[in-house]
Motif scaffolding. Structure first.
Motif, short mmCIF file in Angstrom:
data_model
loop_
_atom_site.label_atom_id
_atom_site.label_comp_id
_atom_site.label_asym_id
_atom_site.label_seq_id
_atom_site.Cartn_x
_atom_site.Cartn_y
_atom_site.Cartn_z
N PHE A 1 0.82 -1.21 0.00
CA PHE A 1 0.00 0.00 0.00
C PHE A 1 0.85 1.27 0.00
N GLY A 2 2.15 1.12 -0.18
CA GLY A 2 3.03 2.29 -0.31
C GLY A 2 3.23 3.06 0.97
N CYS A 3 3.13 2.38 2.12
CA CYS A 3 3.28 3.06 3.41
C CYS A 3 4.73 3.01 3.89
N ARG A 4 5.29 4.15 4.19
CA ARG A 4 6.56 4.18 4.88
C ARG A 4 6.36 3.56 6.26
N MET A 5 7.44 3.00 6.83
CA MET A 5 7.27 2.24 8.07
C MET A 5 8.25 2.67 9.15
N VAL A 6 7.78 2.60 10.40
CA VAL A 6 8.63 2.62 11.59
C VAL A 6 8.42 1.26 12.25
N LEU A 7 9.47 0.45 12.29
CA LEU A 7 9.35 -0.93 12.77
C LEU A 7 10.03 -1.09 14.13
N ALA A 19 11.88 1.55 5.48
CA ALA A 19 11.52 1.64 6.89
C ALA A 19 12.63 2.27 7.71
N VAL A 20 12.23 2.73 8.89
CA VAL A 20 13.14 3.14 9.96
C VAL A 20 12.94 2.15 11.09
N VAL A 21 14.02 1.66 11.68
CA VAL A 21 13.93 0.64 12.72
C VAL A 21 14.30 1.25 14.07
N LEU A 22 13.44 1.01 15.07
CA LEU A 22 13.67 1.47 16.44
C LEU A 22 13.67 0.28 17.39
N ASP A 23 14.33 0.44 18.53
CA ASP A 23 14.39 -0.60 19.56
C ASP A 23 13.39 -0.26 20.65
N GLN A 24 12.44 -1.16 20.91
CA GLN A 24 11.41 -0.87 21.90
C GLN A 24 11.99 -0.65 23.30
N ARG A 25 13.16 -1.24 23.57
CA ARG A 25 13.73 -1.16 24.91
C ARG A 25 14.29 0.22 25.21
N GLU A 35 11.02 11.28 22.33
CA GLU A 35 11.94 11.99 21.43
C GLU A 35 12.43 11.07 20.31
N SER A 36 12.85 9.84 20.67
CA SER A 36 13.35 8.93 19.63
C SER A 36 12.21 8.47 18.71
N PHE A 37 11.01 8.37 19.28
CA PHE A 37 9.86 7.99 18.46
C PHE A 37 9.55 9.08 17.43
N ARG A 38 9.55 10.33 17.87
CA ARG A 38 9.29 11.43 16.94
C ARG A 38 10.36 11.47 15.84
N GLU A 39 11.61 11.31 16.25
CA GLU A 39 12.69 11.32 15.26
C GLU A 39 12.49 10.21 14.23
N GLY A 40 12.09 9.02 14.70
CA GLY A 40 11.88 7.91 13.77
C GLY A 40 10.74 8.16 12.80
N VAL A 41 9.63 8.70 13.31
CA VAL A 41 8.48 8.99 12.44
C VAL A 41 8.84 10.06 11.42
N MET A 42 9.54 11.10 11.86
CA MET A 42 9.92 12.18 10.93
C MET A 42 10.88 11.67 9.86
N ARG A 43 11.80 10.81 10.25
CA ARG A 43 12.71 10.22 9.26
C ARG A 43 11.94 9.37 8.26
#
Length: 387
Positions: A302-308, A330-336, A341-349
């Motif tokens: 569906f052409g969605c950019r991802m934060v995983l 995608a942009v990959v983040l560590d849940q731990r 702040e890191s979530f916002r940075e990931g979504v913006m990227r």
């Protein structure tokens, strides 16, 4: 034609893609019997289907939702007996149902049962080799992987093996699809198995309006998927970080089928379950989710950019996330270590990711026609077996 569909019940991914096949067969007038367990059983029943429950198998989890080698070993100490019970349950269902063909979604027991009864079988997979990895217990993981490696030998008994992933070099689950020499001859890559693709939905702006959001602002869709323990950990960590994007539109699905209560908080809408997940994907600019293969492929289609946020120590999801990130999807983040702040940075990227890779995958998705191809193979073997 009579089709027996045996579906892995770990999480929702296997059940959701097999549901597309089941609905197609039923609408065509075929007779279908289904077996599953766990979350998959609940998901399929909540979709209005009659499902035969069978003995389940699963991996163990740590308190934070990550994979635990220790608990996997303890939980599956009687694995040969559990699989034997599954095989006998499947054989009993098949003998009473007398199908023309069997479709197994990652169910080795169904393959063994079908072959024991002389029935043709199509196996639908997204990983050919399950790999259990753990940074704290590498030796135990190595031993477990040696035992798990027996499973591909069962897949090889199938008449056809269908991989619900893109062919190389576009493959997402490439780490989990390593094959021995000769195995690739029976394997076919068909792409995502979708009952409705993006061509069935309006453009992103109109889809946002249909979902009740402004078409002029980005929409972040948070999809909670996976087994219950993993869903709970994901919900808690993402919700705690949500203030990082309080200025953005958010659709947050809690991943609880059967519920209907909707909560609205400013630009956020929190729903227990999405009745039309594909419409949400058509509307979303960014999808935030685990790195389960089915959800990742749907988002790409569906052409969605991802934060995983892959499940910690889950080798398959870590591989999927790394692959999607390396392909610019995608942009990959560590849940731990997730913070607002890191979530916002990931979504913006993610919002800034180049559209060109998504355009290439969109063309490939339409050309492969995953659902159509799975049904063609099931039909061919079923009619040949019934002749």
């Amino acid at each position: 034609m009579r089709v027996h569909v045996a579906i892995c019940g770990i999480g929702f991914g296997h059940a959701s893609r097999s549901l597309a096949v089941v609905r197609y067969l039923l609408e065509r007038g075929d007779e279908v019997a289904i077996s599953s367990y766990g979350d998959g059983l609940d998901y399929l029943r909540s979709s209005g289907l009659e499902v035969n429950p069978v003995r389940g198998v699963d991996y163990g989890r740590a308190p934070g939702g990550g994979v635990s080698v220790r608990w996997t070993a303890l939980r599956n100490v009687f694995l040969p007996l559990m699989v034997s019970q599954q095989v006998f349950q499947e054989m009993a269902l098949m003998e009473s149902w007398r199908p023309d063909v069997v479709l197994s979604d990652t169910r080795a027991s169904a393959v063994l049962a079908a072959k024991a009864l002389g029935l043709p079988v199509v196996t639908l997979l997204n990983q050919y080799r399950t790999v259990l990895g753990h940074r704290n217990h590498p030796r135990a993981a190595s031993v477990a992987n040696g035992l798990i490696d027996i499973v591909p030998r069962v897949w090889n008994l199938s008449d056809r093996v269908v991989i619900a992933d893109y062919p190389p070099p576009y493959t997402i689950s490439s780490r989990n699809l390593h094959m021995r020499r000769g195995e690739e001859r029976r394997v076919e890559f068909v792409g995502p198995v979708l009952d409705r693709g993006p061509e069935s939905y309006p453009d992103r702006e109109r889809a946002k309006e249909l979902m009740g959001f402004s078409p002029d602002e980005p929409l972040v869709c948070v999809l909670t998927t996976g087994p219950s323990a993993e869903r709970r950990a994901f919900r808690e960590r993402v919700y705690a970080a949500l203030d990082g994007i309080k200025d953005l539109q958010v659709l947050f699905s809690l991943g609880e089928p059967g519920s209907s209560e909707v909560r609205v908080n400013g630009k956020w809408r929190i729903v227990p379950w999405l009745q039309d997940e594909h419409l949400a994907l058509a509307a979303a600019d960014v999808v935030v989710s685990r790195a389960g293969q089915t959800t990742v492929l749907k988002s790409i289609a569906f052409g969605c950019r991802m934060v995983l946020l892959p499940v910690p120590d889950h080798a398959e999801q870590l591989g999927n996330a790394s692959s999607a990130e390396s392909k610019g999807l995608a942009v990959v983040l560590d849940q731990r270590t997730l913070t607002p702040e890191s979530f916002r940075e990931g979504v913006m990227r993610a919002l800034e990711l180049d559209r060109r890779p998504f355009d290439a995958y969109a063309e490939l998705t339409g050309r492969l026609g995953g659902l159509r191809r799975v049904v063609e193979l099931v039909t061919y073997l079923g009619r040949r077996g019934a002749a």
